[in-house]
Design an enzyme around this catalytic site. Structure first.
Site, PDB file in Angstrom:
ATOM      1  N   LYS A 188       5.867  -6.075  -8.776  1.00  0.00           N
ATOM      2  CA  LYS A 188       4.846  -6.067  -9.817  1.00  0.00           C
ATOM      3  C   LYS A 188       4.718  -4.644 -10.335  1.00  0.00           C
ATOM      4  O   LYS A 188       3.993  -3.829  -9.785  1.00  0.00           O
ATOM      5  CB  LYS A 188       3.503  -6.569  -9.258  1.00  0.00           C
ATOM      6  N   GLY A 241       0.305   4.284  -5.476  1.00  0.00           N
ATOM      7  CA  GLY A 241      -0.690   4.405  -6.537  1.00  0.00           C
ATOM      8  C   GLY A 241      -1.936   5.127  -6.048  1.00  0.00           C
ATOM      9  O   GLY A 241      -1.890   5.894  -5.082  1.00  0.00           O
ATOM     10  N   THR A 245      -7.324   1.946  -5.165  1.00  0.00           N
ATOM     11  CA  THR A 245      -6.580   0.687  -5.202  1.00  0.00           C
ATOM     12  C   THR A 245      -5.906   0.428  -3.866  1.00  0.00           C
ATOM     13  O   THR A 245      -5.855  -0.712  -3.388  1.00  0.00           O
ATOM     14  CB  THR A 245      -5.530   0.717  -6.326  1.00  0.00           C
ATOM     15  N   GLU A 412      -8.709  13.880  -7.047  1.00  0.00           N
ATOM     16  CA  GLU A 412      -7.431  13.892  -7.772  1.00  0.00           C
ATOM     17  C   GLU A 412      -7.678  13.664  -9.254  1.00  0.00           C
ATOM     18  O   GLU A 412      -8.245  12.643  -9.663  1.00  0.00           O
ATOM     19  CB  GLU A 412      -6.503  12.808  -7.226  1.00  0.00           C
TER      20      GLU A 412
END
Length: 510
Positions: A188, A241, A245, A412
């Site tokens: 994905k 990522g 998440t 970040e």
């Protein structure tokens, strides 16, 4: 003329719900195409296909798997120009870097794992143990030898979820070890940069990857990513990522006891001592701050410079950025970096810049005066680029005189923003470098080899460079600590993730 479709069981098809998402060109802010807005039905179809393909693929001889991997690598090389051009169009990165740096990385991933499995992959361990057993009677024990060996077998169906900053390299970085190990996968890609993953599906097809071994579905994290993570037949999840998440994925997968590899964000320190090679340090510090628009999880976004050279370092940094860095059209060969990925991400980065301004920090936008494409700079650093007025461009931003405790120093940002602060002692340098929830990478700069070794060993990060940055050995483990993840990837470490380990132990009687 690219029309992106899902790739399931060796065929291309639109999403079952008929829905699509707009894809924007970061350099213009205009819609350039649409990608499938896939949902759980598409995920289920893809998982069924890879599950059905697994038994045969896992038993395919290593020589055949390696030959397919090498054909994939050759086709990537043959199409590197068009792949790199679409990567630049899709993500905003300079086209020169995409073609000449990132596409070779993609091909190298497949060649690396073809060689690894051909050379024996993960070496099996063996042991021989003398023992006392009772084969026939509990009163008459008899000596024997126990032989034990380990066996690595393909683990099964993997869900691979990839980020938008290096779209095709990260897809290749995950697919190559997965299929080399004999596992199968549903990929994905991020919905923000999907074009080259779609083009890769045609390369996989042409290279002879059997139907169902690799399936690629497109869509959002909520619509396609979450159903993939939760699917009962997906045994492994590899995600690269953001940390938020990653935490969500870890929570979703934990209840089903899935194996999860999380390579997450970073807030990486670079420590420059008085005795470093300052010319080399400044040049590399600039690359570490602004390469790929600062959209690299390894970017040196916190830079600490010892008092003795602090003022000189900052001035050299400032002048070199203003003389050497051009921001603008990714297709222009002189461009050092282009736009950030999206309007939403630009707003996030600009929000951190405004926060630094509100906190009283010194914020400078280091625009090259000879960069004639720059037509304006907003108060928070957004650039207006001639011919690309709707693009998501941000000026090279330098922040000084900011508190270590500021969110700008602790979180970040993932954009062309760097903070530079002074330090005094070696002990203070280590303390500042470790003052973060992240632990992905760091770099240390000094010509004193003893100090270099001491400081590198004390910094809490999965990867610490000494007098260099972004030199990555594909055979060495890569991954972070803390909020930067829980995995180690590269070489045999990736193969280990996509395999299960069995111990075979038997008695050998006299």
């Amino acid at each position: 003329d690219v029309h992106i479709q899902n790739y399931i069981n060796g065929e291309w098809a639109p999403p079952t719900n008929g829905l699509f998402l707009d894809k924007y060109n970061p350099a213009t802010g205009q819609v350039i195409l649409q990608i499938p807005d896939s949902a759980s039905a598409d995920v289920d179809n893809a998982v069924k296909a890879v599950k059905a393909a697994f038994p045969l693929w896992s038993k395919t001889p290593v020589s055949e798997r390696a030959a397919i991997l090498l054909r994939i690598a050759d086709l990537i090389d043959e199409n590197s120009s068009i792949l790199g051009t679409f990567e630049s169009l899709d993500q905003g990165k300079p086209v020169f870097s995409a073609i000449h740096f990132e596409m070779p990385m993609c091909a190298a991933s497949f060649r690396q794992f073809a060689k690894l499995i051909t050379d024996g992959g993960i070496k099996e361990s063996e042991s021989r143990l003398e023992s006392m057993i009772t084969p026939t009677s509990i009163t008459q024990p008899k000596a024997s030898i126990t032989e034990s060996v380990t066996q690595h077998i393909a683990a099964g169906v993997a869900g691979l979820i990839t980020p938008w900053n290096f779209p095709l390299p990260m897809v290749c970085f995950k697919i190559a070890p997965c299929i080399a190990a004999g596992s199968t996968c549903v990929v994905k890609p991020t919905e923000l940069s999907s074009i080259t993953s779609f083009l890769l599906s045609h390369i996989l097809h042409a290279a002879g990857v059997p139907k169902g071994v690799v399936n690629i579905i497109f869509g959002s994290g909520l619509g396609a990513g979450e159903p993939l993570v939760k699917h009962k037949d997906v045994k492994l999840i590899s995600f690269t990522g953001g940390s938020a998440t990653g935490a969500r994925i870890g929570a979703l997968a934990s209840g089903q006891f899935k194996r999860v590899s999380l390579e997450l964000g970073g807030k990486n320190p670079a420590v420059f001592f008085d005795d470093c090679n300052i010319d080399h340090a400044v040049t590399t510090g600039i690359r570490g701050a602004y390469k790929n628009q600062g959209e690299i999880c390894l970017c040196a976004s916190r830079q600490y410079v010892q008092h003795g050279i602090y003022e000189k370092f900052v001035e050299m940094f400032r002048q070199k950025v203003r003389s050497d860095i051009f921001v603008g059209n990714p297709l222009d060969p002189k461009t050092f970096y282009g736009p950030v990925i999206s309007q939403q991400h630009m707003d996030k980065v600009l929000g951190y810049i405004r926060l630094a301004q509100e906190e009283g920090a010194t914020v400078e936008f280091l625009v090259n005066p000879s960069d004639t494409a720059v037509k304006g700079v907003s108060s928070d650093g957004r650039l207006t680029i001639e011919g690309h007025e709707g693009g998501y461009f941000i000026a090279p931003t330098l922040i000084t005189n900011i508190k270590q405790s500021s969110r700008v120093m602790q979180e970040e940002i993932f954009g062309p923003v760097v903070c530079i602060l002074p330090f005094g002692t070696e002990e203070e340098a280590v303390e500042l470098a470790n003052d973060t929830d992240y632990g992905l990478s760091a770099s240390v700069w000094t010509l004193d080899h003893g100090k270099l070794d001491r400081v590198m060993r004390q910094i809490n990060a999965g990867l610490v460079w000494g007098n260099n940055w972004l030199n990555i050995d594909q055979d060495m483990p890569f991954g972070g600590m803390g909020c930067s993840g829980n995995c180690r990837e590269n070489g045999k470490y990736s193969l280990e993730f996509y395999t299960e380990v069995k111990t075979l132990s038997r008695h050998v009687f006299d």
